[in-house]
Design an enzyme around this catalytic site. Structure first.
Site, PDB file in Angstrom:
ATOM      1  N   HIS A   1      -8.296 -13.591  -5.768  1.00  7.70           N
ATOM      2  CA  HIS A   1      -6.992 -12.975  -5.510  1.00  7.70           C
ATOM      3  C   HIS A   1      -6.082 -13.999  -4.814  1.00  7.70           C
ATOM      4  O   HIS A   1      -6.554 -14.803  -4.001  1.00  7.70           O
ATOM      5  CB  HIS A   1      -7.161 -11.727  -4.634  1.00  7.70           C
ATOM      6  CG  HIS A   1      -5.904 -10.939  -4.495  1.00  7.70           C
ATOM      7  ND1 HIS A   1      -4.902 -11.304  -3.626  1.00  7.70           N
ATOM      8  CD2 HIS A   1      -5.452  -9.846  -5.159  1.00  7.70           C
ATOM      9  CE1 HIS A   1      -3.900 -10.450  -3.745  1.00  7.70           C
ATOM     10  NE2 HIS A   1      -4.205  -9.554  -4.670  1.00  7.70           N
TER      11      HIS A   1
ATOM     12  N   GLU B   1      -1.218 -12.593 -11.626  1.00  9.28           N
ATOM     13  CA  GLU B   1      -0.553 -12.067 -10.426  1.00  9.28           C
ATOM     14  C   GLU B   1       0.051 -13.234  -9.666  1.00  9.28           C
ATOM     15  O   GLU B   1      -0.538 -13.767  -8.745  1.00  9.28           O
ATOM     16  CB  GLU B   1      -1.539 -11.264  -9.563  1.00  9.28           C
ATOM     17  CG  GLU B   1      -2.905 -11.905  -9.369  1.00  9.28           C
ATOM     18  CD  GLU B   1      -3.375 -11.932  -7.926  1.00  9.28           C
ATOM     19  OE1 GLU B   1      -3.129 -10.982  -7.194  1.00  9.28           O
ATOM     20  OE2 GLU B   1      -3.985 -12.940  -7.534  1.00  9.28           O
TER      21      GLU B   1
ATOM     22  N   SER C   1       3.721  -5.985  -7.134  1.00  8.72           N
ATOM     23  CA  SER C   1       4.778  -4.982  -6.936  1.00  8.72           C
ATOM     24  C   SER C   1       4.875  -3.956  -8.064  1.00  8.72           C
ATOM     25  O   SER C   1       5.973  -3.568  -8.466  1.00  8.72           O
ATOM     26  CB  SER C   1       6.131  -5.668  -6.730  1.00  8.72           C
ATOM     27  OG  SER C   1       6.086  -6.506  -5.595  1.00  8.72           O
TER      28      SER C   1
HETATM   29  P1  13P Z   1       1.494  -5.312  -4.232  1.00  4.19           P
HETATM   30  O1  13P Z   1       1.319  -4.264  -5.306  1.00  4.19           O
HETATM   31  O2  13P Z   1       1.504  -4.735  -2.847  1.00  4.19           O
HETATM   32  O3  13P Z   1       2.660  -6.213  -4.520  1.00  4.19           O
HETATM   33  O4  13P Z   1       0.185  -6.220  -4.277  1.00  4.19           O
HETATM   34  C1  13P Z   1      -0.213  -6.621  -5.558  1.00  4.19           C
HETATM   35  C2  13P Z   1      -1.291  -7.550  -5.621  1.00  4.19           C
HETATM   36  O5  13P Z   1      -1.897  -7.984  -4.647  1.00  4.19           O
HETATM   37  C3  13P Z   1      -1.596  -7.950  -6.999  1.00  4.19           C
HETATM   38  O6  13P Z   1      -2.767  -8.489  -7.110  1.00  4.19           O
END
Ligand code: 13P
Length: 253
Positions: free
Chosen positions: A97, A167, A212
């Protein structure tokens, strides 16, 4: 039949107590059971995992951990092994992540974790994405390299057992999400990278988007972003918002 949309609820380091976690899980479980064509994977903080999974009797929700160590055991103070998370009923593990990469997790760590997860018959959810954009297109180099190393030990025949999340760090915790057309372009690029490294199976790579995601933007991303689902942060720790998100996804399918 339309393939199911996958929603991974990444609670991150929330909530603050097991009581709240149980309440949140119970609400999300209900929402998941109502939502047709949506497959929900909840990734709670590891300390809550066993108790939540043991109390759950259904089959609509699966469990993930947000991270785990690739080793089988040994002198790794503070770490949790993949086998231990599997014993607590995690079937999925989030690997690489952006928030963990920011803390020093390397591409090579992701390679070991992906391979160890597959060896245990767990499903790795490998996250890739650049941390910022300056306009020169370097995100493509970053993503190609993260895919190359992260999937280096994955046999072509095992590709279907891996989920990939795009992401980009700059869309995480942000006010707006990324444009679905740009996501589509990135998805095409990612498939091409994996076709180059692993052969034709790369064409059916299961790509999710994270950053998001909420009830307002999920439908457009699902229709135009060439993604099979989402990795959701903030909207997954608010039961009401999560319920609305699943409804929006159901409508968009
Ligand atoms: P948010 O949905 O709070 O932006 O976090 C998303 C995330 O960590 C995607 O991997």
């Amino acid at each position: 039949m339309v393939a199911k949309t996958i929603v991974v609820a990444n609670w991150k380091m929330n909530p603050g107590s097991f009581r709240e976690a149980k309440k949140l899980f119970d609400a999300e479980k209900k929402a998941a059971e109502k939502a047709r064509g949506v497959s929900v994977i909840v990734a709670p903080p590891a300390i809550f995992l066993r108790e939540l999974s043991q109390s759950y009797r259904g089959s609509k929700v699966a469990f993930a951990v947000q991270n785990a160590h690739f080793g089988a055991g040994g002198a790794y103070t503070g770490e949790i092994s993949l086998a231990q998370t599997k014993d607590a009923r995690a079937r999925y593990v989030i690997v690489g992540h952006a928030e963990r990469r920011a803390e020093g997790e390397t591409d090579d760590d992701t390679r070991k974790k992906v391979a160890a997860a597959l060896a245990l018959k767990m499903t790795p959810i490998l996250c890739v994405g650049e941390s910022s954009r300056t306009g020169g297109g370097e995100q493509f180099n970053v993503v190609r390299e993260q895919l190359r190393v992260g999937l280096a030990d994955v046999a072509a025949s095992a590709l279907g057992r891996v989920l990939i999340v795009y992401e980009p760090l700059w869309t995480i915790g942000a006010k707006t999400t990324m444009n679905p057309r740009e996501m589509h372009q990135m998805a095409i690029f990612m498939r091409k990278c994996v076709v180059d490294s692993h052969g034709e199976g790369g064409r059916s790579l299961k790509i999710l988007y994270g950053g998001s995601v909420d009830e307002k933007n999920a439908g457009a991303m699902l229709r135009d972003g060439d993604v099979r689902g989402f990795l959701v942060g903030r909207a997954s720790v608010n039961a009401l918002e999560f319920g609305k998100l699943l409804e929006a996804i159901e409508r968009a399918q």
